[in-house]
Design a protein around this motif. Sequence first.
Motif, mmCIF file in Angstrom:
data_model
loop_
_atom_site.group_PDB
_atom_site.id
_atom_site.type_symbol
_atom_site.label_atom_id
_atom_site.label_comp_id
_atom_site.label_asym_id
_atom_site.label_seq_id
_atom_site.Cartn_x
_atom_site.Cartn_y
_atom_site.Cartn_z
ATOM 1 N N LEU A 122 11.736 8.694 -2.254
ATOM 2 C CA LEU A 122 10.755 8.992 -3.288
ATOM 3 C C LEU A 122 9.332 8.701 -2.821
ATOM 4 O O LEU A 122 8.413 9.462 -3.090
ATOM 5 N N CYS A 123 9.155 7.582 -2.133
ATOM 6 C CA CYS A 123 7.836 7.229 -1.631
ATOM 7 C C CYS A 123 7.982 6.167 -0.558
ATOM 8 O O CYS A 123 9.058 5.578 -0.387
ATOM 9 N N THR A 124 6.894 5.913 0.157
ATOM 10 C CA THR A 124 6.884 4.887 1.195
ATOM 11 C C THR A 124 5.771 3.895 0.881
ATOM 12 O O THR A 124 4.633 4.295 0.606
ATOM 13 N N VAL A 125 6.128 2.609 0.908
ATOM 14 C CA VAL A 125 5.166 1.541 0.648
ATOM 15 C C VAL A 125 5.113 0.635 1.872
ATOM 16 O O VAL A 125 6.149 0.222 2.398
ATOM 17 N N GLU A 126 3.908 0.335 2.331
ATOM 18 C CA GLU A 126 3.736 -0.522 3.504
ATOM 19 C C GLU A 126 3.285 -1.912 3.067
ATOM 20 O O GLU A 126 2.389 -2.058 2.238
ATOM 21 N N ALA A 127 3.941 -2.929 3.614
ATOM 22 C CA ALA A 127 3.559 -4.311 3.337
ATOM 23 C C ALA A 127 3.810 -5.142 4.575
ATOM 24 O O ALA A 127 4.852 -5.019 5.211
ATOM 25 N N MET A 128 2.850 -5.978 4.928
ATOM 26 C CA MET A 128 2.960 -6.840 6.099
ATOM 27 C C MET A 128 3.395 -6.060 7.338
ATOM 28 O O MET A 128 4.294 -6.449 8.064
ATOM 29 N N LYS A 129 2.760 -4.907 7.524
ATOM 30 C CA LYS A 129 2.921 -4.070 8.716
ATOM 31 C C LYS A 129 4.287 -3.389 8.803
ATOM 32 O O LYS A 129 4.632 -2.833 9.834
ATOM 33 N N GLU B 204 4.702 -2.998 -10.444
ATOM 34 C CA GLU B 204 3.823 -1.955 -10.963
ATOM 35 C C GLU B 204 4.584 -0.638 -10.947
ATOM 36 O O GLU B 204 5.323 -0.334 -10.002
ATOM 37 N N ILE B 205 4.406 0.169 -12.001
ATOM 38 C CA ILE B 205 5.159 1.420 -12.137
ATOM 39 C C ILE B 205 4.610 2.474 -11.179
ATOM 40 O O ILE B 205 3.417 2.771 -11.173
ATOM 41 N N ILE B 206 5.504 3.028 -10.348
ATOM 42 C CA ILE B 206 5.125 4.080 -9.399
ATOM 43 C C ILE B 206 5.393 5.448 -9.998
ATOM 44 O O ILE B 206 4.551 6.339 -9.933
ATOM 45 N N MET B 207 6.568 5.631 -10.591
ATOM 46 C CA MET B 207 6.902 6.900 -11.246
ATOM 47 C C MET B 207 7.941 6.686 -12.330
ATOM 48 O O MET B 207 8.622 5.653 -12.379
ATOM 49 N N LYS B 208 8.039 7.702 -13.219
ATOM 50 C CA LYS B 208 8.992 7.656 -14.318
ATOM 51 C C LYS B 208 9.931 8.853 -14.219
ATOM 52 O O LYS B 208 9.591 9.880 -13.632
ATOM 53 N N LEU C 275 0.848 -1.186 0.000
ATOM 54 C CA LEU C 275 0.000 0.000 0.000
ATOM 55 C C LEU C 275 0.886 1.240 0.000
ATOM 56 O O LEU C 275 1.823 1.348 0.796
ATOM 57 N N VAL C 276 0.612 2.167 -0.903
ATOM 58 C CA VAL C 276 1.380 3.412 -0.965
ATOM 59 C C VAL C 276 0.975 4.296 0.214
ATOM 60 O O VAL C 276 -0.172 4.734 0.314
ATOM 61 N N VAL C 277 1.922 4.534 1.111
ATOM 62 C CA VAL C 277 1.654 5.372 2.285
ATOM 63 C C VAL C 277 1.785 6.846 1.927
ATOM 64 O O VAL C 277 0.951 7.670 2.298
ATOM 65 N N SER C 278 2.849 7.171 1.183
ATOM 66 C CA SER C 278 3.053 8.578 0.823
ATOM 67 C C SER C 278 3.938 8.681 -0.413
ATOM 68 O O SER C 278 4.769 7.812 -0.676
ATOM 69 N N ILE C 279 3.722 9.746 -1.180
ATOM 70 C CA ILE C 279 4.590 10.122 -2.297
ATOM 71 C C ILE C 279 5.342 11.365 -1.858
ATOM 72 O O ILE C 279 4.725 12.365 -1.452
ATOM 73 N N ARG C 280 6.670 11.314 -1.909
ATOM 74 C CA ARG C 280 7.462 12.396 -1.322
ATOM 75 C C ARG C 280 8.029 13.380 -2.341
ATOM 76 O O ARG C 280 8.770 14.298 -1.977
ATOM 77 N N GLU D 228 -1.214 7.174 -6.610
ATOM 78 C CA GLU D 228 -1.476 8.117 -5.529
ATOM 79 C C GLU D 228 -1.338 7.425 -4.185
ATOM 80 O O GLU D 228 -1.389 6.189 -4.105
ATOM 81 N N ALA D 229 -1.160 8.203 -3.141
ATOM 82 C CA ALA D 229 -1.135 7.641 -1.788
ATOM 83 C C ALA D 229 -2.450 6.912 -1.534
ATOM 84 O O ALA D 229 -3.521 7.387 -1.902
#
Length: 663
Positions: free
Chosen positions: A622-629, A657-661, A604-609, A648-649
């Motif tokens: 660049l971003c934070t992704v949460e998985a398995m807590k 999966e592509i997050i950004m280019k 899950l995308v927590v934030s885009i920085r 998006e967050a």
Amino acid sequence: MFKKILIANRGEIACRVIKTAKKMGIATVAVYSDADRGALHVRMADEAVHIGPAPANQSYIVIDKIMAAIRETGAEAVHPGYGFLSENRLFAEALEKEGVAFIGPPAGAIEAMGDKITSKKLAAEAGVSTVPGHMGLIADAGEAVKIASDIGYPVMIKASAGGGGKGMRIAWNDDEAREGFESSKNEAASSFGDDRIFIEKFVTQPRHIEIQVLGDKHGACLWLNERECSIQRRNQKVIEEAPSPFLDAGTRRAMGEQAVALAKAVDYCSAGTVEFIVDGERNFYFLEMNTRLQVEHPVTELITGIDLVEQMIRVANGEKLAMSQADISINGWALESRLYAEDPYRGFLPSIGRLSRYRPPEEVEGRVRNDTGVFEGGEISMFYDPMIAKLCTWGETRSAAIDEMRGALDSFEVEGIGHNLPFLSAVMDHQKFIAGEMTTAFIAEEWPDGFAGATLGDATLRQIAAAAAAMHRVAEIRRARVSGRMSNHERKVGRDWSVTLQGVEMRVTIDADPEGATVGFEDGGRHRVVSDWMPGKSLAVIRVDGERLALKVDKIVSGFRIRHRGADLKVHVRTPRQAELAALMPEKVAADTSKLLLCPMPGLVVSIRVAVGDEVQEGQALCTVEAMKMENVLRAERKSTVSEICVEAGASLAVDEIIMKFE
């Protein structure tokens, strides 16, 4: 004795408690979320109660829902397992108010030891050696940086209510302290509902050694020796053993006596663990006390013969301990390897999906044990901890226990998800581990660029080459029979072959007979291969010159994919002419993804920085992704400019999966 207990947990620990309860003649109640409707612990229990949606904060850690399940089933006692509500004072108090026994310590002990700040103060008062640090609450990241600077880097930033490696970060400078404080605070709030943070000095070259304690309600408290838990990744234990290869008898006794002193200071009863950091001179410092059953408790059980879950149930029932300190001994050596749904080839990132194949090694009483909460065909969910099994082995010596573990790991089949079995095998063959010379930095130091698989020695490669050649001959005969090209069960299969593996080509000859095959090499060496392997079997147990060789086998064009001892090999077996032609074939070039940020795991995308048009520097978040807590910060690999942000967050992403280019 209790007639019925409820297990307020899931997965392997729920299954573990159910096994002992059944042995004691006690009926069991499981609870389950939407995601666990078909889980193994639900199948094993005598009764099961649905408690809500998949997220733990809507099911497993909602006290009211557990209490409702208790009332519905008439359970007389509750075992909390570990994690979730196991160290929640309010839960223990709610049970007491309801007149239901808590299979754990008193609420006061949970409160005192569950808060790491309070526990360190109490430890110091009880005469237990403690690590220097700031025990007060920290308001914000700015204050965290100042405190860290005053203590002196490196520092450990920790959640006061934390556990299991969550809410913990090591900071080596101001920037890491600021970022670590925010990440730890967020993880702590998400996992424990408590975002308080404290900071302490990080002891370099540390070993993580813990003491198992066991107390009753009549004032007796014992220490059941130690466990070494130094093989860790992101403060998450991976391999544990008992006893420690580092401690001497005097240090063991001193640590045990201090652990008991701390337990008695808070009137502790039930099973608990006092954790210490030990430096190279065997100086030890109190880290924390876990007021619950530890994940790694089986290794203590294997060397002491004491069922800790049974003792917890008996203590909760008001019984006195049936043993004294003089009765506690060390019998042999035990190891535990944690099987995680984490892909070691992708930086140990979480992996989810269906277990298309799950075949643990056969359990042998007192020698091989596998505590698990999954089954073949089951799903590994993104909502919970990634540990799916604990493989334990025992031997009369440490060397024997390691050998037993090697064989058990070789025979453990898991398909459908990324998992860390290859890495566990690689550790068992690592010279530092074999020598017992490891610290909590072992993984970071020995695999600084990540795990890319093990490199096998020449002798092992030769054994695998001989085995693959013999297996290929069997496959060729089978293929001819199926195609109808074989008459009278005879077919001349070529004698000369080329075997290529790990970048090495070996020319071999095969002389077969009814009992097996003799494989000859160009240097004159000959190896006898005996096996009952047939095409389609995914595990080949082969004897090469009488030595057992367990190989995980998949068919590929002109050979096999073979996995063994942490190595993942493409083994090609070809005729000499085929080998000549194969050498002329161009290699396929991987697609260029250098201008893309791909999601490395389901999450899950927590934030885009960053924003479109931003120029980012190497190492920038660049971003934070949460998985398995667990929160995972994705960083820029090089200087570039963001050209497009594709998510998006709040978005749920799949692997790659592509997050950004980038431009």
